[in-house]
Design an enzyme around this catalytic site. Structure first.
Site, short mmCIF file in Angstrom:
data_model
loop_
_atom_site.label_atom_id
_atom_site.label_comp_id
_atom_site.label_asym_id
_atom_site.label_seq_id
_atom_site.Cartn_x
_atom_site.Cartn_y
_atom_site.Cartn_z
N ASP A 24 0.85 -1.19 0.00
CA ASP A 24 0.00 0.00 0.00
C ASP A 24 0.89 1.24 0.00
OD1 ASP A 24 -2.98 1.10 0.97
OD2 ASP A 24 -1.32 2.31 1.72
N TYR A 68 3.37 9.83 -0.52
CA TYR A 68 4.47 9.23 0.23
C TYR A 68 5.81 9.40 -0.49
CZ TYR A 68 0.45 6.72 2.28
OH TYR A 68 -0.75 6.39 2.84
N LYS A 83 -2.58 5.75 -4.29
CA LYS A 83 -3.62 6.75 -4.05
C LYS A 83 -3.35 8.03 -4.84
CE LYS A 83 -3.56 4.98 0.67
NZ LYS A 83 -2.21 4.38 0.57
N HIS A 111 -7.20 9.99 -2.06
CA HIS A 111 -6.57 9.97 -0.74
C HIS A 111 -7.37 10.71 0.34
CE1 HIS A 111 -2.23 9.47 0.95
NE2 HIS A 111 -3.12 9.10 1.83
#
Length: 303
Positions: A46, A51, A76, A107
């Site tokens: 994930d 990120y 996402k 998100h």
């Protein structure tokens, strides 16, 4: 290990535990940590545009030697660099080095611009075009989910939300709404009571259950989340902890165990609410005291 597959409303299935890359940062170490997770048995990775380690995750996935169909990839749409949904998925596919992702999430509701129905229509097109197998959302509450469903041609398959015992009562309506509409809930930050809020009411039942089952407290919390029927997203840089997380799928909590953790979580939530209220009152009182002091200094009579 019985972290079973969960069937989604579009006919696909999702592994019920995932290794999350949120806290890994970037660079070679992120690739190493994802590689380590895959090597111990995680088959669901994930990640997210926000990120900034999709490329590192993709490198680890490719180097694992696993066939594409043997690894489940969630990423996402995070509005990174101000890019739209259509451009962002193309970037994610390039970074990850794949032709499709298994699950693509919006998100946060605030990223659904100019509005939720318009953004969701774009997500539906990605699915129809074969760029993503399943589409869903993250951090959506009941009102946002209802707005989405009112216009959706394709229901969201999943909604990834914050979930641990101290927020369980608050998040339960979202989980129940999801169940009623065939939307699987995913849970992140399940271990917060141990990692960020130790010493709270949840510690007592979790430790007692861990002692009885000869397990670790974090395994008990993961088993608690599993009992809620959610997909668990977790992470660690320690190999032995990851192995323990997978082994937690073998733990069988009783109804009483789950109820005890729920009850302790509710107590902790009430305590937190009281602390928040007291802190706010203190801030208001301090502000009033400063105001009265200034008025007195300036010779202003407020009485």
């Amino acid at each position: 290990m019985p972290w079973d597959l969960i069937k989604l409303n579009d006919g696909t299935s999702i592994p019920s535990i995932a290794f999350g890359t949120w806290t890994l940062g970037g660079g070679a170490q992120a690739t190493d940590y994802v590689d380590q997770a895959i090597s111990v048995g995680f088959s669901h990775i994930d990640t997210a545009q926000a990120y900034r380690n999709e490329e590192e995750a993709g490198k680890a996935i490719r180097e694992s030697g696993l066939a594409r169909e043997d690894i489940y990839i969630t990423t996402k749409f995070s509005g990174r660099d101000g890019l739209d949904i259509e451009t962002s998925i193309q970037n994610s596919l390039k970074f990850l080095g794949v032709d499709y992702v298994d699950l693509y999430l919006i998100h946060h509701p605030r990223l659904a611009t100019p509005d939720i129905p318009t953004a969701w229509a774009k997500m539906e097109k990605l699915k129809k075009d074969g760029l993503v197998k399943s589409i869903g959302v993250s951090n959506f509450g009941v009102p946002e989910l209802q707005i989405l469903l009112d216009s959706a041609k394709i229901k969201p398959a999943a909604n990834q939300i914050l979930l641990h015992p101290y927020v369980h009562a608050r998040q339960l309506p979202i989980i129940e709404f999801g169940k009623a509409h065939g939307i699987v809930s995913e849970a992140y930050s399940v271990l917060i009571p141990l990692t960020h809020q130790p010493g709270g009411p949840v510690d007592k039942p979790v430790n007692a259950i861990a002692d009885r089952l000869k397990a670790k407290p974090e395994q008990v919390l993961l088993a608690w989340a599993k009992s809620k029927g959610v997909v668990v997203v977790t992470s660690s840089t320690k190999k032995e902890r990851l192995e323990g997380y997978l082994a937690a799928g073998d733990l069988e909590l009783t109804t009483a165990d789950v109820a005890a953790i729920d009850a302790a979580g509710a107590i902790g939530a009430r305590r937190q609410a009281v602390r928040t209220f007291v802190n706010r009152v203190a801030v208001v009182a301090l502000g009033a005291a400063v105001a009265f002091g200034m008025c007195g200094y300036m010779g202003i009579d407020l009485i």
